[in-house]
Design a protein around this motif. Structure first.
Motif, PDB file in Angstrom:
ATOM      1  N   ALA A   1      18.368 -17.233 105.541  1.00 14.90           N
ATOM      2  CA  ALA A   1      19.457 -17.812 106.262  1.00 14.90           C
ATOM      3  C   ALA A   1      19.483 -17.982 107.538  1.00 14.90           C
ATOM      4  CB  ALA A   1      20.665 -17.211 105.526  1.00 14.90           C
ATOM      5  N   GLU A   2      19.866 -18.926 108.118  1.00 15.74           N
ATOM      6  CA  GLU A   2      19.853 -19.271 109.508  1.00 15.74           C
ATOM      7  C   GLU A   2      21.083 -18.280 110.167  1.00 15.74           C
ATOM      8  OE1 GLU A   2      18.757 -22.345 111.381  1.00 15.74           O
ATOM      9  OE2 GLU A   2      17.242 -22.660 109.753  1.00 15.74           O
ATOM     10  N   ASP A   3      21.817 -17.615 109.526  1.00 18.12           N
ATOM     11  CA  ASP A   3      23.124 -16.860 109.808  1.00 18.12           C
ATOM     12  C   ASP A   3      22.638 -15.363 109.574  1.00 18.12           C
ATOM     13  OD1 ASP A   3      25.485 -15.735 110.524  1.00 18.12           O
ATOM     14  OD2 ASP A   3      26.535 -16.870 109.292  1.00 18.12           O
ATOM     15  N   ASP A   4      22.429 -14.806 110.651  1.00 19.92           N
ATOM     16  CA  ASP A   4      22.184 -13.369 110.682  1.00 19.92           C
ATOM     17  C   ASP A   4      23.323 -12.477 110.122  1.00 19.92           C
ATOM     18  OD1 ASP A   4      19.562 -13.477 111.545  1.00 19.92           O
ATOM     19  OD2 ASP A   4      20.286 -13.044 113.643  1.00 19.92           O
ATOM     20  N   SER A   5      24.423 -13.006 110.358  1.00 20.10           N
ATOM     21  CA  SER A   5      25.772 -12.152 109.903  1.00 20.10           C
ATOM     22  C   SER A   5      25.753 -12.342 108.393  1.00 20.10           C
ATOM     23  CB  SER A   5      27.006 -12.723 110.547  1.00 20.10           C
ATOM     24  OG  SER A   5      27.078 -13.990 109.921  1.00 20.10           O
ATOM     25  N   LEU A   6      25.104 -13.047 107.692  1.00 20.75           N
ATOM     26  CA  LEU A   6      24.915 -13.008 106.236  1.00 20.75           C
ATOM     27  C   LEU A   6      24.134 -11.692 105.819  1.00 20.75           C
ATOM     28  CD1 LEU A   6      24.708 -16.703 105.140  1.00 20.75           C
ATOM     29  CD2 LEU A   6      26.789 -15.310 104.915  1.00 20.75           C
ATOM     30  N   LEU A   7      22.935 -11.882 106.351  1.00 16.65           N
ATOM     31  CA  LEU A   7      22.253 -10.612 106.117  1.00 16.65           C
ATOM     32  C   LEU A   7      22.838  -9.178 106.392  1.00 16.65           C
ATOM     33  CD1 LEU A   7      19.316  -9.482 105.037  1.00 16.65           C
ATOM     34  CD2 LEU A   7      18.480  -9.858 107.328  1.00 16.65           C
ATOM     35  N   THR A   8      23.460  -9.171 107.464  1.00 17.37           N
ATOM     36  CA  THR A   8      24.229  -7.956 107.731  1.00 17.37           C
ATOM     37  C   THR A   8      25.063  -7.740 106.715  1.00 17.37           C
ATOM     38  OG1 THR A   8      23.697  -8.339 110.024  1.00 17.37           O
ATOM     39  CG2 THR A   8      25.361  -6.746 109.583  1.00 17.37           C
ATOM     40  N   GLU A   9      26.003  -8.696 106.312  1.00 17.11           N
ATOM     41  CA  GLU A   9      27.124  -8.307 105.463  1.00 17.11           C
ATOM     42  C   GLU A   9      26.227  -7.972 104.130  1.00 17.11           C
ATOM     43  OE1 GLU A   9      30.618 -10.802 103.082  1.00 17.11           O
ATOM     44  OE2 GLU A   9      29.825 -11.656 104.785  1.00 17.11           O
ATOM     45  N   PHE A  10      25.225  -8.630 103.630  1.00 12.96           N
ATOM     46  CA  PHE A  10      24.755  -8.457 102.317  1.00 12.96           C
ATOM     47  C   PHE A  10      24.217  -7.055 102.372  1.00 12.96           C
ATOM     48  CE2 PHE A  10      21.146  -8.301  99.593  1.00 12.96           C
ATOM     49  CZ  PHE A  10      21.757  -8.686  98.301  1.00 12.96           C
ATOM     50  N   GLU A  11      23.617  -6.723 103.232  1.00 13.42           N
ATOM     51  CA  GLU A  11      22.840  -5.459 103.511  1.00 13.42           C
ATOM     52  C   GLU A  11      24.014  -4.233 103.471  1.00 13.42           C
ATOM     53  OE1 GLU A  11      20.583  -5.472 107.020  1.00 13.42           O
ATOM     54  OE2 GLU A  11      18.674  -6.107 105.598  1.00 13.42           O
ATOM     55  N   SER A  12      25.207  -4.596 104.149  1.00 15.10           N
ATOM     56  CA  SER A  12      26.226  -3.807 104.245  1.00 15.10           C
ATOM     57  C   SER A  12      27.112  -3.212 102.706  1.00 15.10           C
ATOM     58  CB  SER A  12      27.169  -4.117 105.150  1.00 15.10           C
ATOM     59  OG  SER A  12      28.459  -3.490 105.052  1.00 15.10           O
TER      60      SER A  12
ATOM     61  N   MET B   1      25.486  -3.719  99.939  1.00 18.38           N
ATOM     62  CA  MET B   1      24.320  -3.200  98.945  1.00 18.38           C
ATOM     63  C   MET B   1      24.179  -1.691  99.173  1.00 18.38           C
ATOM     64  SD  MET B   1      23.076  -5.341  97.036  1.00 18.38           S
ATOM     65  CE  MET B   1      24.841  -5.942  97.058  1.00 18.38           C
ATOM     66  N   LEU B   2      24.808  -1.218 100.555  1.00 20.26           N
ATOM     67  CA  LEU B   2      24.844   0.236 100.854  1.00 20.26           C
ATOM     68  C   LEU B   2      25.893   0.865  99.860  1.00 20.26           C
ATOM     69  CD1 LEU B   2      24.870   0.243 104.658  1.00 20.26           C
ATOM     70  CD2 LEU B   2      22.878   1.012 102.833  1.00 20.26           C
ATOM     71  N   ASP B   3      26.816   0.051  99.384  1.00 21.27           N
ATOM     72  CA  ASP B   3      27.660   0.617  98.226  1.00 21.27           C
ATOM     73  C   ASP B   3      27.393   0.061  97.159  1.00 21.27           C
ATOM     74  OD1 ASP B   3      29.294   1.605 100.511  1.00 21.27           O
ATOM     75  OD2 ASP B   3      30.528  -0.457 100.699  1.00 21.27           O
ATOM     76  N   PHE B   4      26.274  -0.384  96.883  1.00 21.40           N
ATOM     77  CA  PHE B   4      25.954  -0.709  95.441  1.00 21.40           C
ATOM     78  C   PHE B   4      25.041   0.200  94.752  1.00 21.40           C
ATOM     79  CE2 PHE B   4      23.345  -3.372  92.383  1.00 21.40           C
ATOM     80  CZ  PHE B   4      24.592  -3.679  91.522  1.00 21.40           C
ATOM     81  N   ASP B   5      25.533   0.993  93.659  1.00 24.67           N
ATOM     82  CA  ASP B   5      24.867   1.871  92.950  1.00 24.67           C
ATOM     83  C   ASP B   5      24.304   1.359  91.654  1.00 24.67           C
ATOM     84  OD1 ASP B   5      24.173   3.975  91.203  1.00 24.67           O
ATOM     85  OD2 ASP B   5      25.806   5.177  91.985  1.00 24.67           O
ATOM     86  N   VAL B   6      23.165   1.055  91.410  1.00 21.86           N
ATOM     87  CA  VAL B   6      22.344   0.396  90.453  1.00 21.86           C
ATOM     88  C   VAL B   6      22.648   0.981  89.095  1.00 21.86           C
ATOM     89  CG1 VAL B   6      20.028  -0.251  89.499  1.00 21.86           C
ATOM     90  CG2 VAL B   6      20.467  -0.687  91.918  1.00 21.86           C
ATOM     91  N   SER B   7      22.479   2.409  89.286  1.00 19.95           N
ATOM     92  CA  SER B   7      22.802   3.464  88.094  1.00 19.95           C
ATOM     93  C   SER B   7      24.208   3.107  87.447  1.00 19.95           C
ATOM     94  CB  SER B   7      22.326   4.870  88.317  1.00 19.95           C
ATOM     95  OG  SER B   7      22.541   5.359  87.027  1.00 19.95           O
ATOM     96  N   ALA B   8      25.133   3.178  88.411  1.00 20.35           N
ATOM     97  CA  ALA B   8      26.393   2.802  88.007  1.00 20.35           C
ATOM     98  C   ALA B   8      26.699   1.527  87.151  1.00 20.35           C
ATOM     99  CB  ALA B   8      27.326   3.398  89.050  1.00 20.35           C
ATOM    100  N   PHE B   9      26.112   0.470  88.131  1.00 15.95           N
ATOM    101  CA  PHE B   9      26.052  -0.831  87.798  1.00 15.95           C
ATOM    102  C   PHE B   9      25.797  -0.839  86.179  1.00 15.95           C
ATOM    103  CE2 PHE B   9      24.206  -4.709  86.786  1.00 15.95           C
ATOM    104  CZ  PHE B   9      25.129  -5.836  86.854  1.00 15.95           C
ATOM    105  N   VAL B  10      24.550  -0.396  86.018  1.00 21.57           N
ATOM    106  CA  VAL B  10      23.989  -0.555  84.765  1.00 21.57           C
ATOM    107  C   VAL B  10      24.667   0.241  83.687  1.00 21.57           C
ATOM    108  CG1 VAL B  10      21.675   0.353  83.083  1.00 21.57           C
ATOM    109  CG2 VAL B  10      21.326  -0.988  85.601  1.00 21.57           C
ATOM    110  N   ASP B  11      25.361   1.347  83.887  1.00 18.05           N
ATOM    111  CA  ASP B  11      26.249   1.948  82.928  1.00 18.05           C
ATOM    112  C   ASP B  11      27.270   1.297  82.690  1.00 18.05           C
ATOM    113  OD1 ASP B  11      24.501   4.237  82.792  1.00 18.05           O
ATOM    114  OD2 ASP B  11      25.779   5.383  84.305  1.00 18.05           O
ATOM    115  N   GLU B  12      27.979   0.788  83.607  1.00 17.74           N
ATOM    116  CA  GLU B  12      29.177  -0.121  83.433  1.00 17.74           C
ATOM    117  C   GLU B  12      28.899  -1.258  82.597  1.00 17.74           C
ATOM    118  OE1 GLU B  12      32.591  -2.750  85.985  1.00 17.74           O
ATOM    119  OE2 GLU B  12      31.885  -0.643  86.605  1.00 17.74           O
TER     120      GLU B  12
END
Length: 177
Positions: free
Chosen positions: A139-150, A152-163
């Protein structure tokens, strides 16, 4: 009369990632995994299984809209594409059989992985997140990548899969899940 053992045909055997073999016809539409004589549990997936087995419906729709496929046989993003991503990332952990010539199996492609069904679910989610991050990075907007990465820091794959699995109530009797 014996049946010929041609690839994808009746009597076809699939060499599993563990080195053992299994007759393709012993894998049915409702099977998500099986215990192998090697001691491991292997996940099974068929091309007719919906992508919602791994991902919420809204995300599958977003992926279908965002990803253009080049295959006439599979014009819409789906399970074969998800398993293609897994196979590309873990080529030695996935065995694939084209069973489209065998009308009694009920599908065209079968995958058996070195992972059990739950770990395969995690792998699919991890790879889709990586795919999404890659797309956002263009994306041309670096803030999108920063927001996405931020986020994803809180995203727990294992917890998501369990839920997700709990919400889907994945039991042994469920078909296509």
């Amino acid at each position: 009369m014996t049946e010929p053992r041609v690839p994808g045909g009746r009597g076809a055997e699939l060499e599993l990632p563990c080195g053992r073999t299994r007759r393709v016809r012993t894998i049915d539409l409702g099977m998500r995994e099986f215990d192998c004589p090697c001691g491991d549990t292997h996940a099974t997936v068929m091309d007719v299984h919906p992508s919602e087995r791994f991902l919420p419906e809204f995300l599958v729709e977003v992926l279908r809209e965002a990803i253009e496929t080049t295959s006439e046989e599979m014009p819409e993003f789906g399970t074969p594409h998800l398993m293609g991503i897994v196979t590309e990332e873990f080529p030695d952990a996935v065995a694939t059989a084209d069973v489209s010539d065998d009308g009694e199996i009920g599908c065209g492609i079968v995958w058996v992985t070195d992972f059990d069904a739950r770990r395969l679910h995690e792998v699919v989610v991890e790879l889709v997140v990586e795919l999404m991050e890659h797309a956002v990075s263009h994306a041309e907007d670096d803030s999108l990548l920063t927001e996405f990465e931020s986020q994803m820091l809180d995203f727990d794959v294992s917890a998501f899969v369990d839920e997700y699995r709990a919400q889907r109530d994945l039991s042994e009797e469920d078909v296509f899940v």
